[in-house]
Design a protein around this motif. Structure first.
Motif, PDB file in Angstrom:
ATOM      1  N   CYS A  93       0.838  -1.201   0.000  1.00 43.21           N
ATOM      2  CA  CYS A  93       0.000   0.000   0.000  1.00 43.21           C
ATOM      3  C   CYS A  93       0.877   1.257   0.000  1.00 43.21           C
ATOM      4  CB  CYS A  93      -0.913   0.025   1.227  1.00 43.21           C
ATOM      5  SG  CYS A  93      -1.781  -1.524   1.528  1.00 43.21           S
TER       6      CYS A  93
ATOM      7  N   CYS B  88      -0.917   4.936  -0.470  1.00 41.55           N
ATOM      8  CA  CYS B  88      -2.359   5.041  -0.226  1.00 41.55           C
ATOM      9  C   CYS B  88      -2.648   5.853   1.038  1.00 41.55           C
ATOM     10  CB  CYS B  88      -2.962   3.640  -0.081  1.00 41.55           C
ATOM     11  SG  CYS B  88      -4.751   3.707   0.139  1.00 41.55           S
TER      12      CYS B  88
ATOM     13  N   TYR C 112      -5.193   5.717   2.775  1.00 42.07           N
ATOM     14  CA  TYR C 112      -6.094   5.005   3.675  1.00 42.07           C
ATOM     15  C   TYR C 112      -5.376   3.968   4.553  1.00 42.07           C
ATOM     16  CZ  TYR C 112      -9.616   7.138   0.684  1.00 42.07           C
ATOM     17  OH  TYR C 112     -10.384   8.045  -0.026  1.00 42.07           O
ATOM     18  N   ILE C 113      -4.036   4.022   4.578  1.00 43.38           N
ATOM     19  CA  ILE C 113      -3.338   3.125   5.529  1.00 43.38           C
ATOM     20  C   ILE C 113      -3.417   3.781   6.901  1.00 43.38           C
ATOM     21  CG2 ILE C 113      -1.258   1.736   5.937  1.00 43.38           C
ATOM     22  CD1 ILE C 113      -0.121   2.871   3.385  1.00 43.38           C
TER      23      ILE C 113
ATOM     24  N   CYS D 125      -5.622  -1.456   6.698  1.00 40.76           N
ATOM     25  CA  CYS D 125      -6.450  -0.664   5.786  1.00 40.76           C
ATOM     26  C   CYS D 125      -7.669  -0.088   6.510  1.00 40.76           C
ATOM     27  CB  CYS D 125      -6.911  -1.568   4.648  1.00 40.76           C
ATOM     28  SG  CYS D 125      -8.008  -0.735   3.505  1.00 40.76           S
TER      29      CYS D 125
ATOM     30  N   LEU E 235     -10.158   1.154   5.109  1.00 41.20           N
ATOM     31  CA  LEU E 235     -11.364   0.907   4.307  1.00 41.20           C
ATOM     32  C   LEU E 235     -11.838  -0.546   4.364  1.00 41.20           C
ATOM     33  CD1 LEU E 235     -10.535   2.934   1.043  1.00 41.20           C
ATOM     34  CD2 LEU E 235     -11.627   3.724   3.146  1.00 41.20           C
TER      35      LEU E 235
ATOM     36  N   ARG F  50     -12.980  -0.448  -0.026  1.00 41.43           N
ATOM     37  CA  ARG F  50     -11.718  -0.408  -0.768  1.00 41.43           C
ATOM     38  C   ARG F  50     -11.894  -0.114  -2.253  1.00 41.43           C
ATOM     39  NH1 ARG F  50      -9.267  -5.954   1.554  1.00 41.43           N
ATOM     40  NH2 ARG F  50     -11.470  -6.461   1.377  1.00 41.43           N
TER      41      ARG F  50
ATOM     42  N   SER G  88     -10.521   3.113  -3.569  1.00 44.68           N
ATOM     43  CA  SER G  88      -9.077   3.391  -3.557  1.00 44.68           C
ATOM     44  C   SER G  88      -8.476   3.417  -4.960  1.00 44.68           C
ATOM     45  CB  SER G  88      -8.360   2.316  -2.726  1.00 44.68           C
ATOM     46  OG  SER G  88      -8.347   1.093  -3.448  1.00 44.68           O
TER      47      SER G  88
ATOM     48  N   TYR H 228      -6.117   1.601  -6.337  1.00 43.40           N
ATOM     49  CA  TYR H 228      -5.959   0.306  -6.999  1.00 43.40           C
ATOM     50  C   TYR H 228      -7.298  -0.376  -7.272  1.00 43.40           C
ATOM     51  CZ  TYR H 228      -0.949   0.413  -5.892  1.00 43.40           C
ATOM     52  OH  TYR H 228       0.378   0.746  -5.811  1.00 43.40           O
TER      53      TYR H 228
ATOM     54  N   CYS I 193      -6.967  -4.676  -4.175  1.00 40.94           N
ATOM     55  CA  CYS I 193      -6.682  -4.635  -2.735  1.00 40.94           C
ATOM     56  C   CYS I 193      -7.020  -5.966  -2.064  1.00 40.94           C
ATOM     57  CB  CYS I 193      -7.467  -3.516  -2.064  1.00 40.94           C
ATOM     58  SG  CYS I 193      -6.888  -1.868  -2.513  1.00 40.94           S
TER      59      CYS I 193
HETATM   60  S1  SF4 Z   1      -7.338   0.822   0.129  1.00 42.28           S
HETATM   61 FE1  SF4 Z   1      -6.042  -0.791  -0.758  1.00 42.28          FE
HETATM   62  S2  SF4 Z   1      -4.038   0.212  -1.064  1.00 42.28           S
HETATM   63 FE2  SF4 Z   1      -5.217   1.476   0.388  1.00 42.28          FE
HETATM   64  S3  SF4 Z   1      -4.646   0.788   2.442  1.00 42.28           S
HETATM   65 FE3  SF4 Z   1      -6.477  -0.334   1.805  1.00 42.28          FE
HETATM   66  S4  SF4 Z   1      -5.693  -2.254   0.917  1.00 42.28           S
HETATM   67 FE4  SF4 Z   1      -3.986  -0.788   0.945  1.00 42.28          FE
END
Ligand code: SF4
Ligand code: SF4
Length: 281
Positions: A29, A86, A88-89, A101, A103, A116, A119, A121, A126
């Motif tokens: 991430c 990212c 959102y970590i 994560c 999310l 997720r 996000s 990706y 994810c």
């Molecule tokens: S949204 Fe995806 S890339 Fe971002 S923290 Fe969560 S798992 Fe990792």
């Protein structure tokens, strides 16, 4: 944490991502791809995000607004500019003691809803991505590392170093003359401590050629390869641990530095081999 169900769905039958109360990985991430990647700075960043996200309504615009706020607030200077970091970590778990994560459907406040998909990706990536360590490392190597690790920060650094981990255990196996099994290490306090020493070496290796590139870029496109190791051809000291030193992204400025580095690994391997051979002896 019961890993049995997660193992069943993981490549090679050993799950590596969220493995203990305080042990997890967020490297894919982009966790370490930050201007300041020391433990204190990352911990402060993750806690700030986690606190802020806890009051964000779980609605599309608000969640996207959170990411925009994070990007405006935090430095966007990245050691690996093409490696997505990212926003959102954060910190997860009952005691918020490991990285993960925000999310994820099991994260606090999400009530089982998987956000997720919002996000960069996308939700599918994810949910289903596994790095090369997950796919390629021998199951016993994975079992050993995830069991002895005691801290998310150091764990994410070592577990993504596929070639380093392979080279380390292969050297150990060459010296033992047989494959290493998880029972050779696990349950033996002093041996576990020596494997933790390897984890610590990866975390605090002082000879990194590009210190700000602290995390590993492990994606298959190999956009950011490790720097070539500069030691004299035919130099016996340099060649013995050539792969290990290269995978630690090393640059040595003197023969003395190189000798000292060789000594660290000599001690580590001799200690492990002696203890393991004592069992069979
Ligand atoms: S949204 Fe995806 S890339 Fe971002 S923290 Fe969560 S798992 Fe990792
Ligand atoms: S880098 Fe590998 S071990 Fe770490 S979270 Fe991603 S898939 Fe899991």
């Amino acid at each position: 944490m019961d890993l049995k169900d997660l193992d069943a769905a993981a490549p090679g039958g050993v799950y590596l991502c969220q493995v203990g109360k305080a042990v997890s990985c967020g490297a894919c991430c982009g966790l370490y791809n930050t201007a300041e990647s020391d433990r204190d700075s990352l911990t402060a960043m993750l806690w700030r995000r986690t606190r802020r996200f806890s009051v964000i309504p779980r609605e599309l615009d608000a969640i996207l607004g959170f990411a925009a706020e994070i990007r405006a607030r935090e430095s966007q200077t990245r050691p690996y500019p093409e490696f997505h970091h990212c926003p959102y970590i954060g910190m997860i778990g009952r005691e918020k003691s490991r990285v993960g994560c925000l999310l994820h459907p099991f994260a606090d406040g999400n009530d089982g809803v998987d956000f997720r998909g919002i996000s960069y990706y996308g939700g599918l990536a994810c949910r289903t991505y596994f790095c090369s360590s997950c796919k390629c490392l021998k199951p016993d190597y994975k079992r050993i590392l995830r069991a002895v690790a005691d801290d998310w920060y150091a764990y994410g650094l070592i577990i993504t170093e596929t070639a380093l981990v392979e080279a380390f255990f292969q050297e150990l196996e060459d010296r033992l003359g047989r494959a290493i099994l998880s029972r050779d290490i696990l349950g033996h306090g002093e041996r576990e401590a020596l494997i933790r020493r390897l984890i610590d070496i990866r975390r605090s290796w002082p000879h990194r050629a590009v210190p700000e590139r602290f995390g590993n870029y492990f994606f298959e496109d190999r956009k950011y390869p490790k720097p070539p190791l500069e030691v004299g051809e035919g130099d016996e000291i340099g060649t013995r641990y050539r792969v290990i030193f290269r995978e630690l992204a090393s640059a040595f400025s003197s023969r003395e530095q190189l000798s000292a580095a060789v000594g660290i690994f000599d001690d580590l391997f001799e200690g492990l081999v002696n203890m393991i051979q004592d069992d069979s002896g």
